[in-house]
Design a protein around this motif. Sequence first.
Motif, PDB file in Angstrom:
ATOM      1  N   GLU A   1      27.005 -22.975  57.505  1.00  0.00           N
ATOM      2  CA  GLU A   1      28.201 -22.829  56.832  1.00  0.00           C
ATOM      3  C   GLU A   1      28.675 -21.297  56.600  1.00  0.00           C
ATOM      4  OE1 GLU A   1      29.173 -23.497  52.013  1.00  0.00           O
ATOM      5  OE2 GLU A   1      27.936 -24.986  52.864  1.00  0.00           O
ATOM      6  N   GLN A   2      30.017 -21.062  56.753  1.00  0.00           N
ATOM      7  CA  GLN A   2      30.343 -19.941  56.922  1.00  0.00           C
ATOM      8  C   GLN A   2      29.528 -18.780  57.610  1.00  0.00           C
ATOM      9  OE1 GLN A   2      31.020 -19.018  52.791  1.00  0.00           O
ATOM     10  NE2 GLN A   2      32.747 -20.273  52.558  1.00  0.00           N
ATOM     11  N   GLY A   3      29.141 -19.366  58.747  1.00  0.00           N
ATOM     12  CA  GLY A   3      28.372 -18.427  59.748  1.00  0.00           C
ATOM     13  C   GLY A   3      27.022 -18.105  59.404  1.00  0.00           C
ATOM     14  N   ARG A   4      26.499 -18.870  58.416  1.00  0.00           N
ATOM     15  CA  ARG A   4      25.154 -18.774  58.214  1.00  0.00           C
ATOM     16  C   ARG A   4      24.250 -20.079  58.030  1.00  0.00           C
ATOM     17  NH1 ARG A   4      23.301 -13.905  55.956  1.00  0.00           N
ATOM     18  NH2 ARG A   4      24.942 -12.456  55.522  1.00  0.00           N
ATOM     19  N   LEU A   5      23.214 -20.084  58.461  1.00  0.00           N
ATOM     20  CA  LEU A   5      22.187 -21.422  58.574  1.00  0.00           C
ATOM     21  C   LEU A   5      21.863 -21.548  57.216  1.00  0.00           C
ATOM     22  CD1 LEU A   5      21.222 -23.281  60.682  1.00  0.00           C
ATOM     23  CD2 LEU A   5      19.068 -21.858  60.531  1.00  0.00           C
ATOM     24  N   ILE A   6      22.179 -22.731  56.615  1.00  0.00           N
ATOM     25  CA  ILE A   6      21.966 -22.928  55.320  1.00  0.00           C
ATOM     26  C   ILE A   6      20.910 -24.045  55.181  1.00  0.00           C
ATOM     27  CG2 ILE A   6      24.036 -22.223  54.430  1.00  0.00           C
ATOM     28  CD1 ILE A   6      24.939 -25.152  54.176  1.00  0.00           C
ATOM     29  N   ALA A   7      20.514 -24.810  56.199  1.00  0.00           N
ATOM     30  CA  ALA A   7      19.575 -25.724  56.073  1.00  0.00           C
ATOM     31  C   ALA A   7      19.156 -26.082  57.378  1.00  0.00           C
ATOM     32  CB  ALA A   7      20.342 -27.321  55.463  1.00  0.00           C
ATOM     33  N   ASP A   8      17.710 -26.464  57.526  1.00  0.00           N
ATOM     34  CA  ASP A   8      17.008 -26.741  58.677  1.00  0.00           C
ATOM     35  C   ASP A   8      15.941 -28.035  58.355  1.00  0.00           C
ATOM     36  OD1 ASP A   8      15.483 -27.260  60.933  1.00  0.00           O
ATOM     37  OD2 ASP A   8      14.966 -24.989  61.230  1.00  0.00           O
ATOM     38  N   GLN A   9      16.403 -29.125  58.668  1.00  0.00           N
ATOM     39  CA  GLN A   9      15.858 -30.334  57.985  1.00  0.00           C
ATOM     40  C   GLN A   9      15.348 -31.508  59.260  1.00  0.00           C
ATOM     41  OE1 GLN A   9      19.256 -30.929  55.460  1.00  0.00           O
ATOM     42  NE2 GLN A   9      17.659 -31.430  53.757  1.00  0.00           N
ATOM     43  N   GLU A  10      14.490 -32.168  58.938  1.00  0.00           N
ATOM     44  CA  GLU A  10      14.098 -33.387  59.593  1.00  0.00           C
ATOM     45  C   GLU A  10      15.176 -34.304  59.455  1.00  0.00           C
ATOM     46  OE1 GLU A  10      12.032 -33.895  62.080  1.00  0.00           O
ATOM     47  OE2 GLU A  10      10.960 -32.207  61.936  1.00  0.00           O
ATOM     48  N   VAL A  11      15.723 -35.079  60.450  1.00  0.00           N
ATOM     49  CA  VAL A  11      16.710 -35.986  60.184  1.00  0.00           C
ATOM     50  C   VAL A  11      16.549 -36.913  59.028  1.00  0.00           C
ATOM     51  CG1 VAL A  11      16.159 -37.921  61.708  1.00  0.00           C
ATOM     52  CG2 VAL A  11      18.492 -37.428  61.401  1.00  0.00           C
ATOM     53  N   ALA A  12      15.278 -37.438  58.516  1.00  0.00           N
ATOM     54  CA  ALA A  12      15.112 -38.357  57.705  1.00  0.00           C
ATOM     55  C   ALA A  12      15.439 -37.347  56.205  1.00  0.00           C
ATOM     56  CB  ALA A  12      13.720 -38.793  57.571  1.00  0.00           C
ATOM     57  N   ASP A  13      15.031 -36.178  56.129  1.00  0.00           N
ATOM     58  CA  ASP A  13      15.354 -35.308  55.013  1.00  0.00           C
ATOM     59  C   ASP A  13      16.722 -35.280  54.884  1.00  0.00           C
ATOM     60  OD1 ASP A  13      12.703 -35.419  54.420  1.00  0.00           O
ATOM     61  OD2 ASP A  13      12.453 -33.421  55.448  1.00  0.00           O
ATOM     62  N   PHE A  14      17.330 -34.925  56.015  1.00  0.00           N
ATOM     63  CA  PHE A  14      18.954 -34.628  55.895  1.00  0.00           C
ATOM     64  C   PHE A  14      19.481 -35.852  55.476  1.00  0.00           C
ATOM     65  CE2 PHE A  14      22.827 -35.443  58.280  1.00  0.00           C
ATOM     66  CZ  PHE A  14      23.640 -34.191  58.027  1.00  0.00           C
ATOM     67  N   SER A  15      19.249 -37.105  56.155  1.00  0.00           N
ATOM     68  CA  SER A  15      19.863 -38.281  55.594  1.00  0.00           C
ATOM     69  C   SER A  15      19.985 -38.598  54.149  1.00  0.00           C
ATOM     70  CB  SER A  15      19.410 -39.485  56.324  1.00  0.00           C
ATOM     71  OG  SER A  15      19.654 -40.654  55.938  1.00  0.00           O
ATOM     72  N   ARG A  16      18.727 -38.404  53.600  1.00  0.00           N
ATOM     73  CA  ARG A  16      18.502 -38.814  52.118  1.00  0.00           C
ATOM     74  C   ARG A  16      19.074 -37.620  51.018  1.00  0.00           C
ATOM     75  NH1 ARG A  16      13.776 -40.786  54.668  1.00  0.00           N
ATOM     76  NH2 ARG A  16      13.654 -42.867  54.338  1.00  0.00           N
ATOM     77  N   THR A  17      19.194 -36.379  51.507  1.00  0.00           N
ATOM     78  CA  THR A  17      19.617 -35.336  50.787  1.00  0.00           C
ATOM     79  C   THR A  17      21.004 -34.917  50.947  1.00  0.00           C
ATOM     80  OG1 THR A  17      18.847 -33.733  52.376  1.00  0.00           O
ATOM     81  CG2 THR A  17      17.151 -34.494  50.542  1.00  0.00           C
ATOM     82  N   ARG A  18      21.537 -35.058  52.079  1.00  0.00           N
ATOM     83  CA  ARG A  18      22.988 -34.500  52.496  1.00  0.00           C
ATOM     84  C   ARG A  18      24.205 -35.594  52.630  1.00  0.00           C
ATOM     85  NH1 ARG A  18      23.010 -29.277  52.767  1.00  0.00           N
ATOM     86  NH2 ARG A  18      24.993 -29.357  53.912  1.00  0.00           N
ATOM     87  N   LEU A  19      23.801 -36.917  52.527  1.00  0.00           N
ATOM     88  CA  LEU A  19      24.827 -37.603  52.833  1.00  0.00           C
ATOM     89  C   LEU A  19      25.299 -38.398  51.585  1.00  0.00           C
ATOM     90  CD1 LEU A  19      23.380 -39.259  56.142  1.00  0.00           C
ATOM     91  CD2 LEU A  19      25.103 -37.699  55.797  1.00  0.00           C
ATOM     92  N   ARG A  20      25.729 -39.734  51.554  1.00  0.00           N
ATOM     93  CA  ARG A  20      26.568 -40.430  50.529  1.00  0.00           C
ATOM     94  C   ARG A  20      25.802 -40.518  49.202  1.00  0.00           C
ATOM     95  NH1 ARG A  20      28.927 -45.911  52.655  1.00  0.00           N
ATOM     96  NH2 ARG A  20      26.834 -46.158  53.405  1.00  0.00           N
ATOM     97  N   PRO A  21      26.192 -40.455  48.248  1.00  0.00           N
ATOM     98  CA  PRO A  21      25.513 -40.707  46.966  1.00  0.00           C
ATOM     99  C   PRO A  21      25.274 -42.106  46.683  1.00  0.00           C
ATOM    100  CG  PRO A  21      27.714 -39.809  46.607  1.00  0.00           C
ATOM    101  CD  PRO A  21      27.629 -39.744  47.956  1.00  0.00           C
ATOM    102  N   ARG A  22      24.522 -42.601  45.941  1.00  0.00           N
ATOM    103  CA  ARG A  22      24.266 -44.241  45.683  1.00  0.00           C
ATOM    104  C   ARG A  22      23.820 -44.169  44.466  1.00  0.00           C
ATOM    105  NH1 ARG A  22      19.394 -46.004  49.522  1.00  0.00           N
ATOM    106  NH2 ARG A  22      17.803 -44.792  48.788  1.00  0.00           N
ATOM    107  N   VAL A  23      23.693 -45.566  43.997  1.00  0.00           N
ATOM    108  CA  VAL A  23      22.933 -45.904  42.717  1.00  0.00           C
ATOM    109  C   VAL A  23      21.856 -46.602  43.155  1.00  0.00           C
ATOM    110  CG1 VAL A  23      23.112 -47.045  40.650  1.00  0.00           C
ATOM    111  CG2 VAL A  23      24.957 -45.851  41.364  1.00  0.00           C
ATOM    112  N   ALA A  24      20.866 -46.487  42.885  1.00  0.00           N
ATOM    113  CA  ALA A  24      19.284 -47.150  43.322  1.00  0.00           C
ATOM    114  C   ALA A  24      19.098 -48.071  42.326  1.00  0.00           C
ATOM    115  CB  ALA A  24      18.550 -46.075  43.728  1.00  0.00           C
ATOM    116  N   VAL A  25      19.026 -49.335  42.558  1.00  0.00           N
ATOM    117  CA  VAL A  25      19.025 -50.459  41.301  1.00  0.00           C
ATOM    118  C   VAL A  25      17.608 -51.140  41.915  1.00  0.00           C
ATOM    119  CG1 VAL A  25      19.757 -52.446  40.099  1.00  0.00           C
ATOM    120  CG2 VAL A  25      21.134 -50.496  40.993  1.00  0.00           C
ATOM    121  N   ARG A  26      16.466 -51.477  40.950  1.00  0.00           N
ATOM    122  CA  ARG A  26      15.717 -52.199  41.366  1.00  0.00           C
ATOM    123  C   ARG A  26      15.727 -53.508  40.076  1.00  0.00           C
ATOM    124  NH1 ARG A  26       9.710 -50.025  42.219  1.00  0.00           N
ATOM    125  NH2 ARG A  26       9.795 -49.424  39.914  1.00  0.00           N
TER     126      ARG A  26
END
Length: 708
Positions: A202-227
Motif C-alpha cells: 500500500e503506497q509503496g510499503r509492505l503492510i501485511a505478510d500473511q498466510e492465505v488463511a489468515d488473509f482470507s479471514r482478516t482482509r476480505l468480506r465482512p459477515r455476520v456469524a450466527v449459531r
Amino acid sequence: MIQAIGLTSNPRKELPPAIDDVSFEAHSGRVTALLGAPGAGKSTALRLMLELQQGRGIAYFRGRPLHRIAHPSREVGVLLGDVPGHPARTVRGYLRMLCAAAGLPTRRADEVLEVVGLVSLCEARLGTLSRGMDRRLGLACALLSDPHTLVLDEPADGLAVREGRWLHGIMRAHAEQGGTVLFSTGDPKEAARTADRVLTLEQGRLIADQEVADFSRTRLRPRVAVRTPYAARLEALLTKEARTARRSVEIVSEGGNRLSVYGSTCAEVGEAAFRHGILVHQLADEVGDMGPVPTMPPMAVEDDQEWADGADPEEVRWFEAHRTAAEVPRTSAFAAPTVTEPRAPAFVHGSAEGDAEPGAVRTTLATDADADPSDPAPLPSAPPSEAHSSEVDSAPLSPVHSSDADSAPSPPAHPSEVDADPASLSPDRASGTGPTSPPLPALPPPITVRSAPSPLRPLRYELRRAGGVGTTYVTAAAVLVTSALMAVILARIGHTPQPRLLAAWPRELPLPPAALGAGLLGAIAFGDEFRHPALAADRGTVPRRLGLLVAKLLVAAATALLLAVLAVGCDLEVLYLVYGPELISVPADWLPLGASWVGLVVGCAWAGVLAAGVFRSTSAGLAAVVAVPLLVVPLVQKVLEGSSVRSAIGFPMRLRELVMVQWPFGGERYLEAVARAVVQPVGGALLLSLTALLGAYVLTNLRARVRG
C-alpha cells in the motif's frame, strides 16, 4: 526461494519513491501473491528485483542476485506486461529465437506451444494475437528454459474466467513440482484463491505478510456469524425478508448449526430472530473468507455465450478441446464448505423448493440440523441423496437475471469434499494435491541435459532475429531498386565517373543507397533490442553482452557485404540492358576501388550497430551513419589539407623490406588497397567514428557492470 531486501525505487519529481524499503520472501513449492491497488508499487517491486529499473536494494534468487547468475533465463521465467516481440514475427519464430539465445533445441518451442495450446497459432503474427493468446505466449516464454522461479506481473489481468483458471492451474502445477511462483495482482479474491501466501503493498510499503488463511479471514468480506439450532428456519426467514425488502443479502450455511450472513448487520439479524422467536447462541461481526472457487460443469464453450461472443475464435476452439483442463486447479483449504460468488450483487432466495426461480444459481449445501451447538461440525459422510439440502438462488438487483459467465450453474458439492474446518484438512488436501483435487494442467517436460556454453549461441539468435521479420528483406529490395534507378538516371545525365556510376553515388548525396541501407540495417540490429526487449529478463534493459555485440557486428558485416555486391551487380545489369556494354567496362584500379566500396558499406553497417547500442535508438544509429560524411569528413579533410601531406607511393615495397619475406599470392596488393581506402577522407572519417563509437560502447558497458 526469493529474498527481496530493502527494495527502494529512485525518487520521482516532488513525489516519494514508488516503493520504499520493501523486504519479503517467497518460498519454493509455494505460490506467493503480491497484492496491491493500482499505483501501490507492485510492478516497480518486480522490476527492481529483476534489475530492470534503477534503485536501491537487492533480490536473491536461491542465494544469488540476478546479475551474478550466468544464465538468468534458466533461473527466472518472467512475464511483465505484453510479450515484447516484434508484431510481424510469428509465434513459433519468436520462441525459436529465444531458444537460440538460451542454447535450447528448437523442439523446445514446440513443446511449450503444445502445453499452452498455441499449436494452431504457431504461424500467427504477434501483432494479431488476442489478449488471452498473448498471455499464453508470455507464459510459454517464461516456461521455455524450465526455470525454477516464475515472476509474473498481473498474469490474469483482462483474461476471461476460464483462461484465468487455466493460468492459475499452471502456476499451481509449477509450485507443486518444487518451483517458486511470485505473481502480482490487484484482486484480493484472486490472491486468496490462488496463492499460499499474500504480501500486501500500500503506497509503496509492505503492510501485511500473511498466510492465505489468515488473509482470507482478516482482509476480505465482512459477515455476520450466527449459531442457532434452528439454522435452516432462520435462513429461510432471512432470505424471505431480503427478497421482500429487495436487499442484496447472501446467506451461506457453514454446516450444522452455523450460518454466515453477508450484506447484513448483527442488529438486523438479531431483530429478525427475536421477532420470530428463534433461539440464537452466537451473533457476531466477523470478516469472513470467500469460500471455494465455483467449479464449472463440463460443457461446451458455446454454452457460455457472454464469453464466447466476445472471445477470439481460436480461444473458443482451444477451450473446446481443453475444457477439462480449464477447471479450477484446487479448492482453497481455508474456504467455507460451500458458497457461490455472483459477480453482481444478488438476492438470496429462500430454501423452500418452490422459491427457486428459473435461471438462478443453485448450490447444494450439506447440513446437520441435529448437531449439538457446542460441538464442532462433523465431517459429512452421507451421500448427496441422503443429505439435507437447501437451495440458494442468486439474482441481480434488477428483475432480469444476470447471464454472466461467473453465474453459470455449479454442480452439487459432494459431502466428502466439504470440510467444516480448515484444521481438519489433511496435508495433501491443504496443498491441493489430494485425491479429490482436480488434476493440474500439464507443464513442459523438464530439461535434464543442457548444452554446453557455445560462442555460436548469440550468432544463432541474431540470425533468427534478423531473418524472422520482413524488415531486412524489404530494406534490401528497396536499396537495390533505388540504386538501379539512380544509376540509370546518372548515366542519362552524364558527367559521372564510372566508379560512382556503378555505385549509384551522385556527388549531391552524402552516401550511396547501399551504404545508407547497410547503416539502417545495422541500426535496426540494436534498435529492435530496445524497442522490443525480448532479452530484457536475461540481459537487462541494456543488452551489452560482448558475445551479442560480436554476433551483431558479424551479421551486419555479412549483410552489408552481400548488399554491396548485389547493388553493384544490379547496377551493371540495368546499365547493360538500357545503354549497352559501353558503360560496364571494369576499371583498371578495380581492386582498391572494390576495397573502398566494401569498407564503406561494412563501416556504415558497423557504425549503425554501435551508435544504436550506445544511444538506444534506431534513428540515432542512422543519424550517426549520416553524420560521418556530413560532419566528420569535412573535419578530417581540413586536418589533412596542406603541403605537409605526402602520398603513399612505394608502400608495398617498403612493407616487403620491413617484413623481409615474400607475401603469398600477392598479398601486398590487397594490403595496399586497404591502406588507400583508409587514407581516403571518407575512410579515415569512418574509421575515426567507429573507434569513438566502440569506445563509448565499452565505456557504457563498464558503467553498467559497476552499477550491477
